[in-house]
Write a protein that holds these residues in place. Structure first.
Motif, PDB file in Angstrom:
ATOM      1  N   LYS A 145       0.842  -1.208   0.000  1.00 34.30           N
ATOM      2  CA  LYS A 145       0.000   0.000   0.000  1.00 34.30           C
ATOM      3  C   LYS A 145       0.873   1.252   0.000  1.00 34.30           C
ATOM      4  O   LYS A 145       2.075   1.182   0.299  1.00 34.30           O
ATOM      5  CB  LYS A 145      -0.881   0.029   1.255  1.00 34.30           C
ATOM      6  CG  LYS A 145      -1.951  -1.030   1.243  1.00 34.30           C
ATOM      7  CD  LYS A 145      -2.837  -0.969   2.486  1.00 34.30           C
ATOM      8  CE  LYS A 145      -3.427  -2.341   2.714  1.00 34.30           C
ATOM      9  NZ  LYS A 145      -3.352  -2.762   4.106  1.00 34.30           N
ATOM     10  N   ASP A 199       4.682  -7.565   2.862  1.00 28.05           N
ATOM     11  CA  ASP A 199       3.692  -6.836   3.671  1.00 28.05           C
ATOM     12  C   ASP A 199       2.941  -7.862   4.521  1.00 28.05           C
ATOM     13  O   ASP A 199       3.055  -9.078   4.294  1.00 28.05           O
ATOM     14  CB  ASP A 199       2.710  -6.080   2.758  1.00 28.05           C
ATOM     15  CG  ASP A 199       2.059  -4.887   3.449  1.00 28.05           C
ATOM     16  OD1 ASP A 199       2.335  -3.739   3.055  1.00 28.05           O
ATOM     17  OD2 ASP A 199       1.270  -5.093   4.380  1.00 28.05           O
ATOM     18  N   ASP A 228      -0.382  -7.854   4.663  1.00 31.91           N
ATOM     19  CA  ASP A 228      -1.677  -8.066   4.017  1.00 31.91           C
ATOM     20  C   ASP A 228      -1.438  -8.811   2.694  1.00 31.91           C
ATOM     21  O   ASP A 228      -1.096  -8.219   1.681  1.00 31.91           O
ATOM     22  CB  ASP A 228      -2.324  -6.691   3.779  1.00 31.91           C
ATOM     23  CG  ASP A 228      -3.663  -6.785   3.079  1.00 31.91           C
ATOM     24  OD1 ASP A 228      -3.985  -7.860   2.546  1.00 31.91           O
ATOM     25  OD2 ASP A 228      -4.374  -5.774   3.066  1.00 31.91           O
ATOM     26  N   SER A 237      12.317   7.574   7.264  1.00 30.73           N
ATOM     27  CA  SER A 237      12.165   8.418   8.447  1.00 30.73           C
ATOM     28  C   SER A 237      10.990   9.340   8.145  1.00 30.73           C
ATOM     29  O   SER A 237       9.999   8.903   7.529  1.00 30.73           O
ATOM     30  CB  SER A 237      13.460   9.171   8.766  1.00 30.73           C
ATOM     31  OG  SER A 237      13.269   9.958   9.919  1.00 30.73           O
ATOM     32  N   PRO A 282       9.899  11.919   4.312  1.00 27.90           N
ATOM     33  CA  PRO A 282       8.751  12.498   3.618  1.00 27.90           C
ATOM     34  C   PRO A 282       8.064  13.540   4.492  1.00 27.90           C
ATOM     35  O   PRO A 282       8.099  13.462   5.725  1.00 27.90           O
ATOM     36  CB  PRO A 282       7.825  11.290   3.391  1.00 27.90           C
ATOM     37  CG  PRO A 282       8.690  10.079   3.570  1.00 27.90           C
ATOM     38  CD  PRO A 282       9.719  10.488   4.585  1.00 27.90           C
TER      39      PRO A 282
HETATM   40  P1  NAP Z   1       0.573   3.097   4.627  1.00 32.85           P
HETATM   41  O1  NAP Z   1      -0.168   3.583   3.432  1.00 32.85           O
HETATM   42  O2  NAP Z   1      -0.166   2.852   5.901  1.00 32.85           O
HETATM   43  O3  NAP Z   1       1.398   1.789   4.207  1.00 32.85           O
HETATM   44  C1  NAP Z   1       2.193   1.119   5.130  1.00 32.85           C
HETATM   45  C2  NAP Z   1       2.165  -0.361   4.809  1.00 32.85           C
HETATM   46  O4  NAP Z   1       2.945  -1.054   5.806  1.00 32.85           O
HETATM   47  C3  NAP Z   1       0.740  -0.938   4.879  1.00 32.85           C
HETATM   48  O5  NAP Z   1       0.524  -1.852   3.826  1.00 32.85           O
HETATM   49  C4  NAP Z   1       0.752  -1.650   6.232  1.00 32.85           C
HETATM   50  O6  NAP Z   1      -0.176  -2.704   6.316  1.00 32.85           O
HETATM   51  C5  NAP Z   1       2.186  -2.158   6.257  1.00 32.85           C
HETATM   52  N1  NAP Z   1       2.572  -2.591   7.601  1.00 32.85           N
HETATM   53  C6  NAP Z   1       2.086  -2.178   8.796  1.00 32.85           C
HETATM   54  N2  NAP Z   1       2.659  -2.871   9.788  1.00 32.85           N
HETATM   55  C7  NAP Z   1       3.532  -3.747   9.220  1.00 32.85           C
HETATM   56  C8  NAP Z   1       4.402  -4.742   9.725  1.00 32.85           C
HETATM   57  N3  NAP Z   1       4.481  -5.000  11.030  1.00 32.85           N
HETATM   58  N4  NAP Z   1       5.162  -5.443   8.855  1.00 32.85           N
HETATM   59  C9  NAP Z   1       5.070  -5.220   7.523  1.00 32.85           C
HETATM   60  N5  NAP Z   1       4.245  -4.301   6.974  1.00 32.85           N
HETATM   61  C10 NAP Z   1       3.484  -3.566   7.830  1.00 32.85           C
HETATM   62  O7  NAP Z   1       1.745   4.139   5.027  1.00 32.85           O
HETATM   63  P2  NAP Z   1       2.601   5.130   4.103  1.00 32.85           P
HETATM   64  O8  NAP Z   1       2.059   6.502   4.265  1.00 32.85           O
HETATM   65  O9  NAP Z   1       2.789   4.567   2.742  1.00 32.85           O
HETATM   66  O10 NAP Z   1       3.986   5.112   4.919  1.00 32.85           O
HETATM   67  C11 NAP Z   1       5.113   4.344   4.518  1.00 32.85           C
HETATM   68  C12 NAP Z   1       6.309   4.787   5.344  1.00 32.85           C
HETATM   69  O11 NAP Z   1       6.564   6.181   5.109  1.00 32.85           O
HETATM   70  C13 NAP Z   1       6.112   4.639   6.850  1.00 32.85           C
HETATM   71  O12 NAP Z   1       7.321   4.238   7.451  1.00 32.85           O
HETATM   72  C14 NAP Z   1       5.750   6.038   7.287  1.00 32.85           C
HETATM   73  O13 NAP Z   1       6.089   6.291   8.638  1.00 32.85           O
HETATM   74  C15 NAP Z   1       6.600   6.862   6.342  1.00 32.85           C
HETATM   75  N6  NAP Z   1       6.101   8.226   6.179  1.00 32.85           N
HETATM   76  C16 NAP Z   1       4.874   8.471   5.633  1.00 32.85           C
HETATM   77  C17 NAP Z   1       4.422   9.781   5.538  1.00 32.85           C
HETATM   78  C18 NAP Z   1       3.075  10.137   4.943  1.00 32.85           C
HETATM   79  O14 NAP Z   1       2.677  11.294   5.051  1.00 32.85           O
HETATM   80  N7  NAP Z   1       2.363   9.228   4.311  1.00 32.85           N
HETATM   81  C19 NAP Z   1       5.228  10.822   6.001  1.00 32.85           C
HETATM   82  C20 NAP Z   1       6.467  10.521   6.545  1.00 32.85           C
HETATM   83  C21 NAP Z   1       6.909   9.224   6.630  1.00 32.85           C
HETATM   84  P3  NAP Z   1      -1.658  -2.398   6.933  1.00 32.85           P
HETATM   85  O15 NAP Z   1      -2.225  -1.253   6.159  1.00 32.85           O
HETATM   86  O16 NAP Z   1      -2.387  -3.685   6.725  1.00 32.85           O
HETATM   87  O17 NAP Z   1      -1.415  -2.038   8.368  1.00 32.85           O
END
Ligand code: NAP
Length: 246
Positions: free
Chosen positions: A15, A36, A38, A140, A184
Protein backbone atom coordinates in the motif's frame (compact mmCIF):
# COMPACT_ATOMS: atom_id res chain seq x y z
CA UNK A 1 16.22 1.40 -16.80
CA UNK A 2 18.11 2.64 -13.76
CA UNK A 3 17.65 -0.45 -11.55
CA UNK A 4 18.02 -3.21 -14.14
CA UNK A 5 18.41 -6.61 -12.47
CA UNK A 6 18.74 -5.18 -8.93
CA UNK A 7 17.14 -7.55 -6.41
CA UNK A 8 15.15 -5.20 -4.19
CA UNK A 9 13.26 -6.04 -1.00
CA UNK A 10 10.58 -3.51 -0.02
CA UNK A 11 8.68 -3.77 3.28
CA UNK A 12 5.14 -2.44 3.71
CA UNK A 13 5.02 -2.69 -0.07
CA UNK A 14 1.35 -3.51 -0.58
CA UNK A 15 0.00 0.00 0.00
CA UNK A 16 0.87 3.67 -0.06
CA UNK A 17 4.49 4.74 -0.52
CA UNK A 18 5.75 1.14 -0.38
CA UNK A 19 3.46 0.06 -3.21
CA UNK A 20 4.39 3.09 -5.33
CA UNK A 21 8.05 2.21 -4.69
CA UNK A 22 7.50 -1.42 -5.72
CA UNK A 23 5.84 -0.30 -8.97
CA UNK A 24 8.57 2.27 -9.69
CA UNK A 25 11.42 -0.16 -8.96
CA UNK A 26 9.82 -2.74 -11.29
CA UNK A 27 9.43 -0.12 -14.03
CA UNK A 28 13.14 0.66 -13.63
CA UNK A 29 14.00 -3.02 -14.18
CA UNK A 30 14.43 -4.26 -10.59
CA UNK A 31 13.42 -7.73 -9.44
CA UNK A 32 11.02 -6.65 -6.69
CA UNK A 33 10.34 -8.55 -3.48
CA UNK A 34 6.96 -7.27 -2.26
CA UNK A 35 6.69 -7.73 1.52
CA UNK A 36 3.69 -6.84 3.67
CA UNK A 37 1.36 -8.26 6.32
CA UNK A 38 -1.68 -8.07 4.02
CA UNK A 39 -1.24 -10.99 1.59
CA UNK A 40 -4.26 -10.07 -0.56
CA UNK A 41 -2.78 -6.64 -1.18
CA UNK A 42 0.69 -8.20 -1.71
CA UNK A 43 -0.71 -10.46 -4.45
CA UNK A 44 -2.52 -7.54 -6.10
CA UNK A 45 0.72 -5.52 -6.17
CA UNK A 46 2.71 -8.45 -7.59
CA UNK A 47 0.02 -9.02 -10.26
CA UNK A 48 0.07 -5.35 -11.21
CA UNK A 49 3.86 -5.47 -11.67
CA UNK A 50 3.72 -8.65 -13.75
CA UNK A 51 0.85 -7.34 -15.95
CA UNK A 52 3.04 -4.29 -16.68
CA UNK A 53 5.92 -6.55 -17.79
CA UNK A 54 7.96 -6.37 -14.58
CA UNK A 55 9.33 -9.05 -12.26
CA UNK A 56 8.10 -9.50 -8.68
CA UNK A 57 7.50 -12.06 -5.96
CA UNK A 58 5.43 -11.55 -2.83
CA UNK A 59 5.90 -12.62 0.79
CA UNK A 60 3.91 -12.21 3.98
CA UNK A 61 6.50 -10.45 6.10
CA UNK A 62 5.74 -8.85 9.45
CA UNK A 63 8.79 -6.73 10.26
CA UNK A 64 8.34 -7.51 13.96
CA UNK A 65 8.51 -11.26 13.24
CA UNK A 66 12.11 -12.36 12.67
CA UNK A 67 11.05 -15.81 11.41
CA UNK A 68 8.94 -14.34 8.62
CA UNK A 69 11.85 -12.07 7.63
CA UNK A 70 14.37 -14.96 7.68
CA UNK A 71 12.10 -17.19 5.57
CA UNK A 72 11.71 -14.42 2.96
CA UNK A 73 15.47 -13.67 2.87
CA UNK A 74 16.29 -17.38 2.48
CA UNK A 75 13.84 -17.72 -0.45
CA UNK A 76 15.21 -14.59 -2.12
CA UNK A 77 18.82 -15.78 -1.83
CA UNK A 78 17.86 -19.25 -3.12
CA UNK A 79 16.06 -17.74 -6.10
CA UNK A 80 18.32 -14.81 -7.03
CA UNK A 81 21.60 -15.46 -5.19
CA UNK A 82 21.94 -11.85 -4.04
CA UNK A 83 20.22 -8.84 -2.44
CA UNK A 84 21.03 -5.41 -3.85
CA UNK A 85 18.54 -3.14 -2.10
CA UNK A 86 16.49 -3.15 1.08
CA UNK A 87 13.83 -0.47 1.47
CA UNK A 88 12.76 -0.35 5.13
CA UNK A 89 9.42 1.31 4.44
CA UNK A 90 6.88 -0.43 6.75
CA UNK A 91 5.64 1.97 9.40
CA UNK A 92 2.57 2.92 11.42
CA UNK A 93 1.24 5.74 13.56
CA UNK A 94 -0.65 5.44 16.87
CA UNK A 95 -1.02 9.07 17.90
CA UNK A 96 -1.85 10.51 21.30
CA UNK A 97 -0.58 13.37 23.39
CA UNK A 98 2.02 12.28 25.92
CA UNK A 99 -0.36 12.49 28.87
CA UNK A 100 -2.79 10.07 27.14
CA UNK A 101 -0.31 7.78 25.35
CA UNK A 102 -0.40 4.19 26.59
CA UNK A 103 2.68 2.01 26.93
CA UNK A 104 1.16 -0.30 24.29
CA UNK A 105 0.91 2.60 21.82
CA UNK A 106 4.52 3.54 22.49
CA UNK A 107 5.84 -0.02 22.25
CA UNK A 108 3.91 -0.97 19.10
CA UNK A 109 5.17 2.01 17.08
CA UNK A 110 8.74 1.46 18.27
CA UNK A 111 8.47 -2.27 17.48
CA UNK A 112 7.40 -1.74 13.87
CA UNK A 113 9.07 1.53 12.85
CA UNK A 114 12.37 1.15 14.69
CA UNK A 115 12.93 -2.48 15.66
CA UNK A 116 11.37 -3.63 12.35
CA UNK A 117 13.97 -1.56 10.47
CA UNK A 118 16.72 -3.08 12.61
CA UNK A 119 15.32 -6.63 12.17
CA UNK A 120 15.20 -6.44 8.37
CA UNK A 121 18.62 -4.81 8.02
CA UNK A 122 20.18 -7.35 10.36
CA UNK A 123 18.69 -10.14 8.21
CA UNK A 124 20.33 -8.90 4.99
CA UNK A 125 23.59 -7.34 6.18
CA UNK A 126 25.73 -10.50 6.06
CA UNK A 127 24.66 -11.14 2.48
CA UNK A 128 25.49 -7.56 1.46
CA UNK A 129 28.84 -7.81 3.27
CA UNK A 130 29.69 -10.99 1.37
CA UNK A 131 28.80 -9.27 -1.90
CA UNK A 132 30.74 -6.12 -0.95
CA UNK A 133 27.76 -4.14 -2.18
CA UNK A 134 24.29 -3.08 -1.16
CA UNK A 135 21.93 -0.22 -0.56
CA UNK A 136 19.80 0.24 2.57
CA UNK A 137 17.04 2.83 2.31
CA UNK A 138 15.02 3.80 5.35
CA UNK A 139 11.76 5.63 5.95
CA UNK A 140 12.17 8.42 8.45
CA UNK A 141 9.95 11.51 8.35
CA UNK A 142 10.06 15.27 8.83
CA UNK A 143 8.70 14.28 12.26
CA UNK A 144 12.06 12.53 12.74
CA UNK A 145 13.75 15.93 12.26
CA UNK A 146 11.47 18.29 14.16
CA UNK A 147 9.03 16.23 16.30
CA UNK A 148 5.25 16.66 16.11
CA UNK A 149 2.30 17.25 18.40
CA UNK A 150 0.74 13.93 19.47
CA UNK A 151 3.61 11.81 18.13
CA UNK A 152 5.99 11.02 21.01
CA UNK A 153 6.21 7.38 19.87
CA UNK A 154 6.41 8.08 16.13
CA UNK A 155 8.97 10.89 16.44
CA UNK A 156 11.12 8.74 18.74
CA UNK A 157 11.08 5.96 16.15
CA UNK A 158 11.86 8.24 13.21
CA UNK A 159 14.68 10.15 14.97
CA UNK A 160 16.15 6.76 15.90
CA UNK A 161 16.00 5.50 12.31
CA UNK A 162 18.23 8.44 11.34
CA UNK A 163 20.65 7.47 14.12
CA UNK A 164 20.87 3.91 12.79
CA UNK A 165 21.33 5.15 9.22
CA UNK A 166 24.27 7.36 10.18
CA UNK A 167 25.82 4.49 12.15
CA UNK A 168 25.37 2.00 9.30
CA UNK A 169 26.80 4.55 6.84
CA UNK A 170 29.98 4.64 8.99
CA UNK A 171 30.16 0.89 9.71
CA UNK A 172 29.30 -0.43 6.26
CA UNK A 173 30.48 2.26 3.82
CA UNK A 174 33.93 0.74 3.30
CA UNK A 175 32.23 -2.56 2.44
CA UNK A 176 30.42 -0.96 -0.50
CA UNK A 177 27.09 -0.67 1.31
CA UNK A 178 25.32 2.69 1.27
CA UNK A 179 22.71 3.61 3.91
CA UNK A 180 20.39 6.59 3.59
CA UNK A 181 17.19 7.97 5.12
CA UNK A 182 14.28 9.66 3.40
CA UNK A 183 12.11 12.10 5.34
CA UNK A 184 8.75 12.50 3.62
CA UNK A 185 6.52 15.42 4.53
CA UNK A 186 2.76 14.93 4.31
CA UNK A 187 2.10 12.33 1.61
CA UNK A 188 -1.38 11.34 0.48
CA UNK A 189 -1.76 7.76 1.81
CA UNK A 190 -4.03 5.99 4.30
CA UNK A 191 -1.58 6.83 7.11
CA UNK A 192 -3.12 10.33 7.07
CA UNK A 193 -6.68 8.94 7.46
CA UNK A 194 -6.84 9.73 11.16
CA UNK A 195 -6.13 13.43 10.55
CA UNK A 196 -9.31 15.57 10.24
CA UNK A 197 -9.93 17.14 6.80
CA UNK A 198 -9.66 20.70 8.15
CA UNK A 199 -6.20 19.91 9.57
CA UNK A 200 -5.12 18.50 6.17
CA UNK A 201 -6.39 21.70 4.53
CA UNK A 202 -4.31 23.76 6.96
CA UNK A 203 -1.23 21.59 6.25
CA UNK A 204 -1.67 22.12 2.51
CA UNK A 205 -1.81 25.89 3.06
CA UNK A 206 1.46 25.76 5.02
CA UNK A 207 3.39 23.72 2.42
CA UNK A 208 5.13 26.10 -0.01
CA UNK A 209 4.11 23.88 -2.94
CA UNK A 210 0.49 24.18 -1.73
CA UNK A 211 -0.40 20.49 -1.70
CA UNK A 212 0.24 17.10 -0.14
CA UNK A 213 2.91 14.91 -1.74
CA UNK A 214 2.11 11.87 -3.88
CA UNK A 215 3.45 8.40 -2.98
CA UNK A 216 5.15 8.34 -6.40
CA UNK A 217 7.22 11.40 -5.42
CA UNK A 218 8.78 9.44 -2.55
CA UNK A 219 9.12 6.34 -4.76
CA UNK A 220 11.11 8.41 -7.28
CA UNK A 221 13.50 9.45 -4.50
CA UNK A 222 14.03 5.84 -3.38
CA UNK A 223 14.61 4.78 -6.99
CA UNK A 224 17.27 7.47 -7.46
CA UNK A 225 18.98 6.55 -4.17
CA UNK A 226 18.97 2.85 -5.11
CA UNK A 227 20.49 3.55 -8.52
CA UNK A 228 24.17 3.82 -9.41
CA UNK A 229 23.58 7.54 -10.03
CA UNK A 230 23.55 7.90 -6.22
CA UNK A 231 26.87 6.05 -5.81
CA UNK A 232 28.42 8.73 -3.55
CA UNK A 233 25.33 9.34 -1.38
CA UNK A 234 25.83 7.65 1.98
CA UNK A 235 24.55 8.60 5.44
CA UNK A 236 22.31 11.26 3.91
CA UNK A 237 18.97 12.37 5.31
CA UNK A 238 16.89 13.60 2.43
CA UNK A 239 13.76 15.64 3.07
CA UNK A 240 11.01 15.28 0.44
CA UNK A 241 8.30 17.53 1.75
CA UNK A 242 7.50 20.26 -0.75
CA UNK A 243 9.31 22.60 1.64
CA UNK A 244 6.91 21.86 4.52
CA UNK A 245 9.50 22.62 7.18
CA UNK A 246 10.58 26.04 5.85
P1 NAP B 1 0.57 3.10 4.63
O1 NAP B 1 -0.17 3.58 3.43
O2 NAP B 1 -0.17 2.85 5.90
O3 NAP B 1 1.40 1.79 4.21
C1 NAP B 1 2.19 1.12 5.13
C2 NAP B 1 2.16 -0.36 4.81
O4 NAP B 1 2.94 -1.05 5.81
C3 NAP B 1 0.74 -0.94 4.88
O5 NAP B 1 0.52 -1.85 3.83
C4 NAP B 1 0.75 -1.65 6.23
O6 NAP B 1 -0.18 -2.70 6.32
C5 NAP B 1 2.19 -2.16 6.26
N1 NAP B 1 2.57 -2.59 7.60
C6 NAP B 1 2.09 -2.18 8.80
N2 NAP B 1 2.66 -2.87 9.79
C7 NAP B 1 3.53 -3.75 9.22
C8 NAP B 1 4.40 -4.74 9.72
N3 NAP B 1 4.48 -5.00 11.03
N4 NAP B 1 5.16 -5.44 8.85
C9 NAP B 1 5.07 -5.22 7.52
N5 NAP B 1 4.24 -4.30 6.97
C10 NAP B 1 3.48 -3.57 7.83
O7 NAP B 1 1.75 4.14 5.03
P2 NAP B 1 2.60 5.13 4.10
O8 NAP B 1 2.06 6.50 4.27
O9 NAP B 1 2.79 4.57 2.74
O10 NAP B 1 3.99 5.11 4.92
C11 NAP B 1 5.11 4.34 4.52
C12 NAP B 1 6.31 4.79 5.34
O11 NAP B 1 6.56 6.18 5.11
C13 NAP B 1 6.11 4.64 6.85
O12 NAP B 1 7.32 4.24 7.45
C14 NAP B 1 5.75 6.04 7.29
O13 NAP B 1 6.09 6.29 8.64
C15 NAP B 1 6.60 6.86 6.34
N6 NAP B 1 6.10 8.23 6.18
C16 NAP B 1 4.87 8.47 5.63
C17 NAP B 1 4.42 9.78 5.54
C18 NAP B 1 3.07 10.14 4.94
O14 NAP B 1 2.68 11.29 5.05
N7 NAP B 1 2.36 9.23 4.31
C19 NAP B 1 5.23 10.82 6.00
C20 NAP B 1 6.47 10.52 6.54
C21 NAP B 1 6.91 9.22 6.63
P3 NAP B 1 -1.66 -2.40 6.93
O15 NAP B 1 -2.22 -1.25 6.16
O16 NAP B 1 -2.39 -3.68 6.72
O17 NAP B 1 -1.42 -2.04 8.37
Amino acid sequence: MRLKGKVSIITGAAKGIGQATALKFAKEGAKVIVCDIDMTAVNETVDQIIVNGGEAVGFRVDVTDKESIAAMVESVVNKYGRIDTLVNNAGIVMDAQLKKMSEDQFDRVIDINLKGTYNCTKAVVDIMLEQNSGCILNASSIVGLYGNFGQTNYSASKFAVIGMVKTWARELGKKGIRSNAVCPGFISTSILNSIPRKVIDAIEQRVPLGRLGKPEEIANTYAFLASDEASYINGAVIEVSGGATL
